[in-house]
Design a protein around this motif. Structure first.
Motif, PDB file in Angstrom:
ATOM      1  N   LEU A 186      -2.394 -11.079  -6.350  1.00 28.45           N
ATOM      2  CA  LEU A 186      -1.929  -9.905  -5.615  1.00 28.45           C
ATOM      3  C   LEU A 186      -2.008  -8.647  -6.483  1.00 28.45           C
ATOM      4  O   LEU A 186      -2.355  -7.560  -6.004  1.00 28.45           O
ATOM      5  CB  LEU A 186      -0.495 -10.126  -5.128  1.00 28.45           C
ATOM      6  N   ASP A 232       4.825  -2.147   2.531  1.00 31.75           N
ATOM      7  CA  ASP A 232       3.637  -2.676   3.208  1.00 31.75           C
ATOM      8  C   ASP A 232       2.840  -3.523   2.222  1.00 31.75           C
ATOM      9  O   ASP A 232       3.261  -3.769   1.084  1.00 31.75           O
ATOM     10  CB  ASP A 232       2.794  -1.534   3.774  1.00 31.75           C
ATOM     11  N   ASP A 233       1.665  -3.985   2.617  1.00 39.16           N
ATOM     12  CA  ASP A 233       0.856  -4.851   1.754  1.00 39.16           C
ATOM     13  C   ASP A 233       0.481  -4.163   0.450  1.00 39.16           C
ATOM     14  O   ASP A 233       0.477  -4.791  -0.622  1.00 39.16           O
ATOM     15  CB  ASP A 233      -0.408  -5.289   2.496  1.00 39.16           C
ATOM     16  N   GLN A 234       0.161  -2.875   0.525  1.00 38.11           N
ATOM     17  CA  GLN A 234      -0.214  -2.156  -0.692  1.00 38.11           C
ATOM     18  C   GLN A 234       0.968  -2.035  -1.639  1.00 38.11           C
ATOM     19  O   GLN A 234       0.834  -2.185  -2.863  1.00 38.11           O
ATOM     20  CB  GLN A 234      -0.750  -0.763  -0.359  1.00 38.11           C
ATOM     21  N   ARG A 236       3.495  -4.073  -1.900  1.00 35.40           N
ATOM     22  CA  ARG A 236       3.748  -5.384  -2.503  1.00 35.40           C
ATOM     23  C   ARG A 236       2.768  -5.632  -3.651  1.00 35.40           C
ATOM     24  O   ARG A 236       3.134  -6.171  -4.693  1.00 35.40           O
ATOM     25  CB  ARG A 236       3.629  -6.482  -1.449  1.00 35.40           C
ATOM     26  N   ALA A 237       1.508  -5.223  -3.459  1.00 31.47           N
ATOM     27  CA  ALA A 237       0.520  -5.360  -4.530  1.00 31.47           C
ATOM     28  C   ALA A 237       0.874  -4.465  -5.722  1.00 31.47           C
ATOM     29  O   ALA A 237       0.698  -4.868  -6.886  1.00 31.47           O
ATOM     30  CB  ALA A 237      -0.872  -5.010  -4.011  1.00 31.47           C
TER      31      ALA A 237
END
Length: 342
Positions: A186, A232-234, A236-237
């Motif tokens: 990730l 959001d996904d970004q 979390r990354a």
């Protein structure tokens, strides 16, 4: 001397055959990761039962691969600790039972000494002395290694080990077990400039580690992003990247201090976290600056395996060590600095 190595300290059943003249002849590994993933971590009772199911077939697989019968074995080595006591007992009982039936010596060895010397299985192996960074699931340690059994503990984690911190960060981010590889994957998509997490215990002298504060900081960052509706996904990354960078920087800083303190030019890095690509890249650069050299085991020998147990067992068996007949060892907590030089 042909030594069968058995590893059952946690959630991987490892078996290998090491010949002191020819090297590693065969090895096999069964991982329980898929079984434990459902529970988000290792369930000790399930681990022990699965070792019982898998161990004898794996032993036969290794013997078949090496084209060797059981009576061709000269000795057996098994992991005596540290680890889960039930899992350790499976390996100890099997090793002692086989050794008694075959009339050959048997020896319980230290799991972390196995990781420490795993790079010795490679063609390009380090010479003594060296500094070792051991970063397996439950251990983060820096050790000065002068010879087999001559170990000086330089520093260790006072709370969570690096591997445990990776697993806990993964759980916070909703990733599967085991957490280390998941967080690393990730983090590849994370923005390195968005978040910066603390590098624990690097602002004071010494070589000990602490990752519990970093774990708390990670949880706080995630909750803040959630409260802002920005997880959001970004994001979390980005959290994964900041966390991984903090762990890697901390490990590198401590390794640098250990090399400077000891004056040594060889660094061994072993244990599951040693497979982390970012950690290897940073350590390579750090060693190059100091005209030093870093050594690692091959990928499949970074995690728990039977080959490292067979190797260490062979070295100590050659020096005359062996268990007393009928005395099995299963030591859940076993400080490595209590080991002696054979």
């Amino acid at each position: 001397m042909r030594v069968l190595g058995i590893e059952t300290s946690c959630d991987e059943t490892g078996v290998a055959l090491f010949d002191t003249e020819r090297g590693l002849l065969a090895d096999a590994l069964y991982s329980q990761v898929a079984m434990h993933a459902e529970y988000g971590g290792v369930v000790p009772e399930l681990a022990s039962r699965d070792h019982t199911r898998r161990l004898l077939p794996l032993i036969q697989q290794v013997l078949d691969e090496a084209d060797l019968g059981r009576h061709g074995l000269d000795a057996i080595a098994y992991t005596a600790g540290p680890g889960l006591v039930g899992a350790l007992m499976v390996g100890a009982a099997t090793a002692h039972g086989m050794a008694r039936a075959l009339g050959i010596p048997v020896l319980g060895v230290h799991h972390m000494e196995g990781h420490l010397l795993a790079p010795m299985l490679e063609q390009d192996r380090p010479e003594f002395p060296f500094v070792a960074l051991l970063v397996s699931g439950g251990h983060t340690q820096l050790v000065e290694v002068r010879a087999l059994g001559r170990y000086t503990l330089l520093g260790e984690s006072v709370d969570d080990a690096a591997g445990e911190a990776f697993d806990k960060a993964a759980k916070m981010l909703g990733l599967d077990y085991p957490g280390g590889p998941q967080v690393a994957r990730l983090a590849e998509h994370g923005d390195p400039g968005r978040l910066r997490f603390p590098r624990p215990m690097t602002d004071r002298p010494g070589l000990d580690f602490s990752f519990s504060g970093l774990k708390t900081h990670t949880l706080t960052a995630i909750r803040t992003l959630e409260a802002e509706g920005a997880l959001d996904d970004q994001a979390r990354a980005d959290v994964a990247r900041a966390f991984e960078e903090a762990v890697v920087d901390t490990l590198v800083i401590k390794c640098r201090r250990a090399l400077d303190q000891t004056g040594l030019k060889r660094l061994v890095v072993a244990g599951g976290v040693s497979a982390n690509t970012r950690l290897r890249e940073r350590l390579e650069r750090e060693c190059a600056r100091r005209a030093a050299r870093a050594y690692y085991p091959r990928g499949r020998f970074c995690t728990d395996n039977g080959a490292m147990i067979a190797y260490v067992g062979a070295q100590r068996l050659l020096a005359g060590e062996r268990d007393e007949q009928g005395v099995m060892k299963a030591v859940p907590r076993w400080p490595m600095d209590t080991l002696r030089q054979p």
